[in-house]
Design a protein around this motif. Structure first.
Motif, mmCIF file in Angstrom:
data_model
loop_
_atom_site.group_PDB
_atom_site.id
_atom_site.type_symbol
_atom_site.label_atom_id
_atom_site.label_comp_id
_atom_site.label_asym_id
_atom_site.label_seq_id
_atom_site.Cartn_x
_atom_site.Cartn_y
_atom_site.Cartn_z
ATOM 1 N N LEU A 1 0.821 -1.218 0.000
ATOM 2 C CA LEU A 1 0.000 0.000 0.000
ATOM 3 C C LEU A 1 0.855 1.270 0.000
ATOM 4 O O LEU A 1 0.521 2.250 -0.671
ATOM 5 C CB LEU A 1 -0.938 -0.032 1.222
ATOM 6 C CG LEU A 1 -1.885 1.150 1.371
ATOM 7 C CD1 LEU A 1 -2.818 1.286 0.167
ATOM 8 C CD2 LEU A 1 -2.713 1.002 2.654
ATOM 9 N N LEU B 1 -9.230 4.059 0.785
ATOM 10 C CA LEU B 1 -9.126 2.674 0.316
ATOM 11 C C LEU B 1 -10.515 2.230 -0.144
ATOM 12 O O LEU B 1 -11.469 2.265 0.641
ATOM 13 C CB LEU B 1 -8.615 1.755 1.434
ATOM 14 C CG LEU B 1 -7.285 2.150 2.076
ATOM 15 C CD1 LEU B 1 -6.795 1.036 3.006
ATOM 16 C CD2 LEU B 1 -6.229 2.473 1.033
ATOM 17 N N GLU C 1 -13.425 -0.078 1.458
ATOM 18 C CA GLU C 1 -14.370 0.353 2.494
ATOM 19 C C GLU C 1 -15.213 1.465 1.932
ATOM 20 O O GLU C 1 -14.703 2.423 1.366
ATOM 21 C CB GLU C 1 -13.612 0.808 3.737
ATOM 22 C CG GLU C 1 -12.942 -0.374 4.394
ATOM 23 C CD GLU C 1 -12.268 0.010 5.685
ATOM 24 O OE1 GLU C 1 -12.932 0.608 6.538
ATOM 25 O OE2 GLU C 1 -11.078 -0.273 5.808
ATOM 26 N N TYR D 1 -5.193 -5.639 10.786
ATOM 27 C CA TYR D 1 -5.240 -4.202 10.460
ATOM 28 C C TYR D 1 -4.020 -3.463 10.997
ATOM 29 O O TYR D 1 -3.281 -3.972 11.833
ATOM 30 C CB TYR D 1 -6.495 -3.575 11.098
ATOM 31 C CG TYR D 1 -7.785 -4.160 10.614
ATOM 32 C CD1 TYR D 1 -8.370 -3.702 9.436
ATOM 33 C CD2 TYR D 1 -8.420 -5.176 11.327
ATOM 34 C CE1 TYR D 1 -9.561 -4.234 8.979
ATOM 35 C CE2 TYR D 1 -9.620 -5.720 10.880
ATOM 36 C CZ TYR D 1 -10.187 -5.241 9.709
ATOM 37 O OH TYR D 1 -11.364 -5.785 9.263
ATOM 38 N N GLY D 2 -3.894 -2.187 10.562
ATOM 39 C CA GLY D 2 -3.001 -1.267 11.245
ATOM 40 C C GLY D 2 -3.667 -0.845 12.548
ATOM 41 O O GLY D 2 -4.893 -0.723 12.607
ATOM 42 N N GLU E 1 1.564 -2.075 12.039
ATOM 43 C CA GLU E 1 0.801 -2.794 11.017
ATOM 44 C C GLU E 1 0.594 -4.252 11.433
ATOM 45 O O GLU E 1 1.560 -4.978 11.681
ATOM 46 C CB GLU E 1 1.528 -2.712 9.665
ATOM 47 C CG GLU E 1 0.833 -3.426 8.515
ATOM 48 C CD GLU E 1 -0.479 -2.765 8.061
ATOM 49 O OE1 GLU E 1 -0.809 -1.672 8.537
ATOM 50 O OE2 GLU E 1 -1.172 -3.377 7.238
ATOM 51 N N LYS E 2 -0.655 -4.652 11.510
ATOM 52 C CA LYS E 2 -1.059 -6.041 11.753
ATOM 53 C C LYS E 2 -0.264 -6.708 12.886
ATOM 54 O O LYS E 2 0.404 -7.747 12.663
ATOM 55 C CB LYS E 2 -0.955 -6.854 10.467
ATOM 56 C CG LYS E 2 -1.802 -6.241 9.338
ATOM 57 C CD LYS E 2 -2.001 -7.170 8.166
ATOM 58 C CE LYS E 2 -2.962 -6.576 7.163
ATOM 59 N NZ LYS E 2 -2.391 -5.727 6.128
ATOM 60 N N LEU F 1 -6.951 1.035 11.945
ATOM 61 C CA LEU F 1 -7.045 1.968 10.817
ATOM 62 C C LEU F 1 -8.116 1.454 9.865
ATOM 63 O O LEU F 1 -8.117 0.280 9.498
ATOM 64 C CB LEU F 1 -5.711 2.045 10.065
ATOM 65 C CG LEU F 1 -4.481 2.403 10.887
ATOM 66 C CD1 LEU F 1 -3.261 2.516 9.974
ATOM 67 C CD2 LEU F 1 -4.704 3.713 11.633
ATOM 68 N N GLN G 1 4.766 -0.686 3.634
ATOM 69 C CA GLN G 1 3.516 -0.439 4.345
ATOM 70 C C GLN G 1 3.293 1.053 4.584
ATOM 71 O O GLN G 1 4.154 1.728 5.161
ATOM 72 C CB GLN G 1 3.528 -1.169 5.706
ATOM 73 C CG GLN G 1 3.603 -2.683 5.597
ATOM 74 C CD GLN G 1 2.306 -3.307 5.065
ATOM 75 O OE1 GLN G 1 1.305 -2.622 4.866
ATOM 76 N NE2 GLN G 1 2.332 -4.607 4.842
ATOM 77 N N THR H 1 1.430 2.278 6.779
ATOM 78 C CA THR H 1 1.453 2.454 8.241
ATOM 79 C C THR H 1 2.853 2.804 8.737
ATOM 80 O O THR H 1 3.002 3.613 9.655
ATOM 81 C CB THR H 1 0.960 1.152 8.920
ATOM 82 O OG1 THR H 1 -0.334 0.842 8.403
ATOM 83 C CG2 THR H 1 0.873 1.304 10.426
HETATM 84 C C1 G1P Z 1 -4.609 -1.961 4.750
HETATM 85 C C2 G1P Z 1 -3.660 -1.235 5.710
HETATM 86 C C3 G1P Z 1 -4.093 -1.449 7.149
HETATM 87 C C4 G1P Z 1 -5.533 -1.005 7.316
HETATM 88 C C5 G1P Z 1 -6.436 -1.726 6.295
HETATM 89 C C6 G1P Z 1 -7.851 -1.164 6.347
HETATM 90 O O1 G1P Z 1 -4.445 -3.336 4.946
HETATM 91 O O2 G1P Z 1 -2.338 -1.707 5.502
HETATM 92 O O3 G1P Z 1 -3.272 -0.708 8.023
HETATM 93 O O4 G1P Z 1 -5.978 -1.254 8.639
HETATM 94 O O5 G1P Z 1 -5.945 -1.562 4.963
HETATM 95 O O6 G1P Z 1 -8.694 -1.878 5.508
HETATM 96 P P1 G1P Z 1 -4.957 -4.441 3.851
HETATM 97 O O7 G1P Z 1 -6.429 -4.595 4.084
HETATM 98 O O8 G1P Z 1 -4.645 -3.869 2.508
HETATM 99 O O9 G1P Z 1 -4.180 -5.664 4.168
#
Ligand code: G1P
Length: 288
Positions: A109, A129, A132, A168-169, A190-191, A203, A229, A231
């Protein structure tokens, strides 16, 4: 300062939606009669943004086609007297600007957002993003206001159950949540595994970032999962400048997987002036 540009990362392969995404990018899946990406764009426009930067992939030409004018289609619609539909198509990118940039290698990302640097320029920007969908622009508008008043970056957060944080972050708050849903942040991770998470505030896919995020993104090293990342770029910001979370207390729909997409379609359909009534009747008939 009002943020003018929104970055929408849309280069992913959509593997969770195969085989549907083999030919159609998931960002173009319909929510009612709108592609999902237009719902995200409308959220940004409603928060005062007028430049949309889509980070796409050359393997997804249908995204370019959505934004490209189609004079033959417009003429055919006008000939049939379907002027309202033609007008909706003309409005795509008319009162706002769209730039499409390409992420040729999926490196994470942070890398995807970094591909938008030249299109956005050295100014604050939003990241949305598209997995969502939000029920309104209110959250993004509030985040923009917090960025302007604090001079620091702002992320949308939501509180989840402890077992969910590792997807998630996660923010590390440095103080309590205010009455208007703002929380100061000193770090992000992150995660993290559940037992290492600094909070249950994750996040949730909306960011308003100050321009110095660009240099942090450019300096990113591989992080969680070997990816660059976003994050990790934010944690560098949070370590030296004001940084806040805003709790998302509006309707929020995770379309990242088929069941989530289906439920988002139903919830947003129920909220639609045209579809809401008949859809509600259909659903209540199903239950009886
Ligand atoms: C990404 C971000 C993460 C965030 C999430 C929200 O993760 O890296 O920090 O919480 O989107 O949807 P991904 O869903 O792309 O793994």
């Amino acid at each position: 300062m009002q943020v003018r540009s929104a970055v929408i990362p849309a280069a992913g392969l959509g593997t969770r939606f195969l085989p549907a995404t083999k030919a159609v990018p998931k960002e173009l899946f319909p929510i009612g009669d709108q592609p999902a990406i237009q719902v995200v764009i409308d959220e940004a426009l409603g928060a005062g943004i007028d430049h949309i930067v889509v980070v796409s992939s050359r393997a997804k030409p249908a995204i370019d086609a959505y934004f490209a004018p189609d004079e033959a289609l417009l003429a055919a619609l006008d000939d049939k007297g379907k002027h309202d539909t033609a007008e909706r198509l003309r409005a795509i990118g008319r009162d706002w600007r769209v730039s499409i940039v390409y992420q040729d290698n999926p490196k994470g990302l942070g890398h995807a957002v970094g591909c938008a640097h030249e299109a956005v320029g050295d100014e604050p920007f939003a990241v949305l993003l598209p997995d969502e969908l939000m029920g309104s622009s209110a959250l993004l508008a509030q985040m923009n206001g917090v960025c302007a008043s604090t001079g620091g970056s702002v992320v949308a957060v939501v509180e989840v159950q402890p077992h969910e944080v590792s997807s998630y972050g996660v923010i590390d708050p440095s103080g309590p949540l205010s009455d208007d849903g703002v929380i100061p942040v000193r770090d992000l991770v992150e995660k993290p595994p559940m037992d290492e998470a600094p909070s249950n505030f994750i996040l949730t896919g909306r960011y308003v970032l100050t321009a110095d995020a660009w240099s942090e993104i450019a300096a990113l090293q591989p992080g969680r999962g070997g990816e660059l990342q976003l994050t990790d770029a934010l944690r560098a910001q949070a370590s030296r400048a004001p940084f806040h979370g805003v709790v998302a207390d509006i309707g929020r729909y995770d379309t990242g997987n088929p069941l989530g997409f289906l439920t988002a379609s139903i919830e947003l359909g129920l909220a639609s002036p045209e579809l809401g009534g008949p859809l509600r009747r259909f659903l209540s008939d199903l239950q009886t």
